[in-house]
Scaffold this active site. Sequence first.
Site, PDB file in Angstrom:
ATOM      1  N   TRP A  21       0.830  -1.212   0.000  1.00 54.62           N
ATOM      2  CA  TRP A  21       0.000   0.000   0.000  1.00 54.62           C
ATOM      3  C   TRP A  21       0.867   1.266   0.000  1.00 54.62           C
ATOM      4  CZ3 TRP A  21      -1.662   3.249   4.534  1.00 54.62           C
ATOM      5  CH2 TRP A  21      -2.626   4.205   4.146  1.00 54.62           C
ATOM      6  N   GLN A  27       6.384   4.843  -4.872  1.00 51.74           N
ATOM      7  CA  GLN A  27       7.759   4.939  -4.354  1.00 51.74           C
ATOM      8  C   GLN A  27       8.628   3.750  -4.765  1.00 51.74           C
ATOM      9  OE1 GLN A  27       6.048   5.083  -0.339  1.00 51.74           O
ATOM     10  NE2 GLN A  27       7.315   6.874   0.097  1.00 51.74           N
ATOM     11  N   TYR A  54      -4.880  -0.696  -4.710  1.00 51.78           N
ATOM     12  CA  TYR A  54      -3.581  -0.050  -4.503  1.00 51.78           C
ATOM     13  C   TYR A  54      -3.037   0.443  -5.849  1.00 51.78           C
ATOM     14  CZ  TYR A  54      -3.586  -2.197   0.184  1.00 51.78           C
ATOM     15  OH  TYR A  54      -3.904  -2.589   1.466  1.00 51.78           O
ATOM     16  N   SER A 210      -0.613  -1.422   9.016  1.00 50.39           N
ATOM     17  CA  SER A 210      -0.062  -0.148   9.532  1.00 50.39           C
ATOM     18  C   SER A 210       0.500  -0.288  10.942  1.00 50.39           C
ATOM     19  CB  SER A 210      -1.090   0.984   9.461  1.00 50.39           C
ATOM     20  OG  SER A 210      -1.239   1.426   8.134  1.00 50.39           O
ATOM     21  N   LEU A 212       3.266   0.618  12.042  1.00 45.26           N
ATOM     22  CA  LEU A 212       4.032   1.798  12.459  1.00 45.26           C
ATOM     23  C   LEU A 212       3.197   3.074  12.307  1.00 45.26           C
ATOM     24  CD1 LEU A 212       7.509   0.836  10.898  1.00 45.26           C
ATOM     25  CD2 LEU A 212       6.701   0.504  13.250  1.00 45.26           C
ATOM     26  N   ARG A 230       6.191   9.277   3.596  1.00 46.55           N
ATOM     27  CA  ARG A 230       4.785   9.099   3.210  1.00 46.55           C
ATOM     28  C   ARG A 230       4.006  10.405   3.378  1.00 46.55           C
ATOM     29  NH1 ARG A 230       1.480   3.843   5.108  1.00 46.55           N
ATOM     30  NH2 ARG A 230       3.050   2.977   3.711  1.00 46.55           N
ATOM     31  N   GLY A 286       5.356  -2.353   5.882  1.00 49.51           N
ATOM     32  CA  GLY A 286       5.509  -1.638   4.625  1.00 49.51           C
ATOM     33  C   GLY A 286       6.863  -0.965   4.636  1.00 49.51           C
ATOM     34  N   ASN A 296      13.376  -3.355   9.983  1.00 45.99           N
ATOM     35  CA  ASN A 296      12.110  -3.887  10.500  1.00 45.99           C
ATOM     36  C   ASN A 296      12.167  -5.398  10.724  1.00 45.99           C
ATOM     37  OD1 ASN A 296      11.330  -1.260  10.257  1.00 45.99           O
ATOM     38  ND2 ASN A 296       9.975  -1.567   8.509  1.00 45.99           N
TER      39      ASN A 296
HETATM   40  N1  LIG Z   1      -6.573  -3.820   4.794  1.00 40.35           N
HETATM   41  C1  LIG Z   1      -6.398  -2.532   4.777  1.00 40.35           C
HETATM   42  O1  LIG Z   1      -7.348  -1.749   4.746  1.00 40.35           O
HETATM   43  C2  LIG Z   1      -4.999  -1.992   4.773  1.00 40.35           C
HETATM   44  C3  LIG Z   1      -4.770  -0.614   4.951  1.00 40.35           C
HETATM   45  C4  LIG Z   1      -3.465  -0.172   4.964  1.00 40.35           C
HETATM   46  C5  LIG Z   1      -2.421  -1.067   4.793  1.00 40.35           C
HETATM   47  N2  LIG Z   1      -2.671  -2.390   4.584  1.00 40.35           N
HETATM   48  C6  LIG Z   1      -1.566  -3.361   4.369  1.00 40.35           C
HETATM   49  O2  LIG Z   1      -0.618  -3.254   5.405  1.00 40.35           O
HETATM   50  C7  LIG Z   1       0.658  -2.977   4.859  1.00 40.35           C
HETATM   51  C8  LIG Z   1       1.456  -2.161   5.827  1.00 40.35           C
HETATM   52  O3  LIG Z   1       0.796  -0.926   6.084  1.00 40.35           O
HETATM   53  P1  LIG Z   1       1.635   0.409   6.147  1.00 40.35           P
HETATM   54  O4  LIG Z   1       2.470   0.550   4.905  1.00 40.35           O
HETATM   55  O5  LIG Z   1       0.718   1.506   6.505  1.00 40.35           O
HETATM   56  O6  LIG Z   1       2.618   0.031   7.370  1.00 40.35           O
HETATM   57  P2  LIG Z   1       3.426   0.975   8.368  1.00 40.35           P
HETATM   58  O7  LIG Z   1       4.488   0.107   8.924  1.00 40.35           O
HETATM   59  O8  LIG Z   1       2.518   1.604   9.345  1.00 40.35           O
HETATM   60  O9  LIG Z   1       4.032   2.130   7.461  1.00 40.35           O
HETATM   61  C9  LIG Z   1       5.012   1.814   6.492  1.00 40.35           C
HETATM   62  C10 LIG Z   1       5.724   3.089   6.066  1.00 40.35           C
HETATM   63  O10 LIG Z   1       6.429   3.653   7.186  1.00 40.35           O
HETATM   64  C11 LIG Z   1       7.722   4.062   6.773  1.00 40.35           C
HETATM   65  N3  LIG Z   1       8.707   3.166   7.413  1.00 40.35           N
HETATM   66  C12 LIG Z   1       8.615   1.812   7.550  1.00 40.35           C
HETATM   67  N4  LIG Z   1       9.677   1.330   8.221  1.00 40.35           N
HETATM   68  C13 LIG Z   1      10.451   2.382   8.523  1.00 40.35           C
HETATM   69  C14 LIG Z   1      11.668   2.521   9.213  1.00 40.35           C
HETATM   70  N5  LIG Z   1      12.295   1.482   9.749  1.00 40.35           N
HETATM   71  N6  LIG Z   1      12.201   3.773   9.344  1.00 40.35           N
HETATM   72  C15 LIG Z   1      11.569   4.853   8.834  1.00 40.35           C
HETATM   73  N7  LIG Z   1      10.400   4.790   8.143  1.00 40.35           N
HETATM   74  C16 LIG Z   1       9.848   3.562   8.005  1.00 40.35           C
HETATM   75  C17 LIG Z   1       7.744   3.936   5.256  1.00 40.35           C
HETATM   76  O11 LIG Z   1       7.167   5.108   4.684  1.00 40.35           O
HETATM   77  P3  LIG Z   1       8.045   6.346   4.112  1.00 40.35           P
HETATM   78  O12 LIG Z   1       9.456   5.910   3.921  1.00 40.35           O
HETATM   79  O13 LIG Z   1       7.381   6.718   2.841  1.00 40.35           O
HETATM   80  O14 LIG Z   1       7.907   7.431   5.149  1.00 40.35           O
HETATM   81  C18 LIG Z   1       6.790   2.793   5.030  1.00 40.35           C
HETATM   82  O15 LIG Z   1       6.256   2.742   3.731  1.00 40.35           O
HETATM   83  C19 LIG Z   1       0.323  -2.271   3.524  1.00 40.35           C
HETATM   84  O16 LIG Z   1       1.370  -2.323   2.613  1.00 40.35           O
HETATM   85  C20 LIG Z   1      -0.851  -3.075   3.066  1.00 40.35           C
HETATM   86  O17 LIG Z   1      -0.424  -4.293   2.481  1.00 40.35           O
HETATM   87  C21 LIG Z   1      -3.940  -2.852   4.592  1.00 40.35           C
END
Ligand SMILES: NC(=O)c1ccc[n+]([C@@H]2O[C@H](COP(=O)([O-])OP(=O)(O)OC[C@H]3O[C@@H](n4cnc5c(N)ncnc54)[C@H](OP(=O)(O)O)[C@@H]3O)[C@@H](O)[C@H]2O)c1
Length: 319
Positions: A21, A27, A54, A210, A212, A230, A286, A296
């Site tokens: 997502w 990106q 997505y 999500s 994080l 993001r 993500g 991570n």
């Molecule tokens: N079912 C649903 O409705 C739903 C909704 C949302 C997501 N999802 C699923 O859940 C997955 C994960 O969600 P999410 O992407 O929101 O997860 P998240 O872990 O909350 O956010 C991931 C984002 O945080 C930043 N990040 C991650 N690790 C980092 C680190 N170690 N240091 C610094 N920045 C870091 C990156 O963004 P930047 O580098 O761009 O800042 C990364 O893309 C999605 O890909 C999707 O498959 C499902």
Amino acid sequence: MNYRHLGKAGLQVSELSLGSWVTYHNQVDVGASVEMMAAAYDAGVNFFDNAEAYAHGKSEEIMGAALKKLGWRRGSYLVSTKLFWGIHDNPNERNTLNRKYLIEGIDGSLQRFGLDYVDLLYCHRADPTTPIEETVRAMHSIIERGKALYWGTSEWEAADIIEAIDLAERHHLHKPVVEQPVYNLFEQHRFGAGYQPVYEHYGYGATTWSPLASGLLTGKYDGGIPEGSRGSLANMQWMRKSLTDKERLGKVAALEPLASDMGASLAQFSLAWCLQNPHVSSVITGASRAEQLHENLEALEFTDKFSPELMAEIDRIFG
Ligand SMILES: NC(=O)c1ccc[n+]([C@@H]2O[C@H](COP(=O)([O-])OP(=O)(O)OC[C@H]3O[C@@H](n4cnc5c(N)ncnc54)[C@H](OP(=O)(O)O)[C@@H]3O)[C@@H](O)[C@H]2O)c1
């Protein structure tokens, strides 16, 4: 890597998984996707999450192209997609879980992936305008046609999940086995009291999203919105308010000493915290860059470091 059963289902998922997502297409291109999926797979990740919506289907195309390049044996990994919002402007193909949309929608997803089936197919949201029985029967048909192996829900109310399971059991249909709820230190409501029977009595699995809070729990928004994050993306403006909210940033700051006492980064600490919940089957992570993914994945080193006292201290901060 450890693996957990998807609730009572026979399928095992890696404790950490990788989703697409926001990142894929915006990106992450095919090359970066190959690099990160390979790193995740080498670390034991077996589950890659996606959705039709997505990047308007482009995320499925990128993951499909990456899978083709990676050439992994199909039995060695799990791919998911989700249907609900739709990508065609048509009353029967938007914000719906009607039979026509689901049966045709899965074909579109499989075509974009270049796969014969997905392992998990989620109803991306509940659709109060379509009877749950129609949706359950459509998901059953998709599984019977071999286009998905298991199905689940995402962000459904507990009562609707139970109704879907009961309907399927009553009619001997494939029942949903997994919920995909938001779950992080800020958002814990999908494991509230109402969901206890879903996980404990019905043995539902949970692949959480999500972890994080879109990056907030890494501490990266302490000094405002960093370039390339993001929060800086044009299509994510709606998220900026919550990423820079003073109260939320204060809670992240309060977490910092707890994480550093453990020797973990804030990201690792927050991911490992999600895995303290025994109802969580897999935490979907993500990453926009490979370094994030590597950091991570190391969260797994900290999953056994959460004492009851520490959990109480975290609860005190987050309420
Ligand atoms: N079912 C649903 O409705 C739903 C909704 C949302 C997501 N999802 C699923 O859940 C997955 C994960 O969600 P999410 O992407 O929101 O997860 P998240 O872990 O909350 O956010 C991931 C984002 O945080 C930043 N990040 C991650 N690790 C980092 C680190 N170690 N240091 C610094 N920045 C870091 C990156 O963004 P930047 O580098 O761009 O800042 C990364 O893309 C999605 O890909 C999707 O498959 C499902």
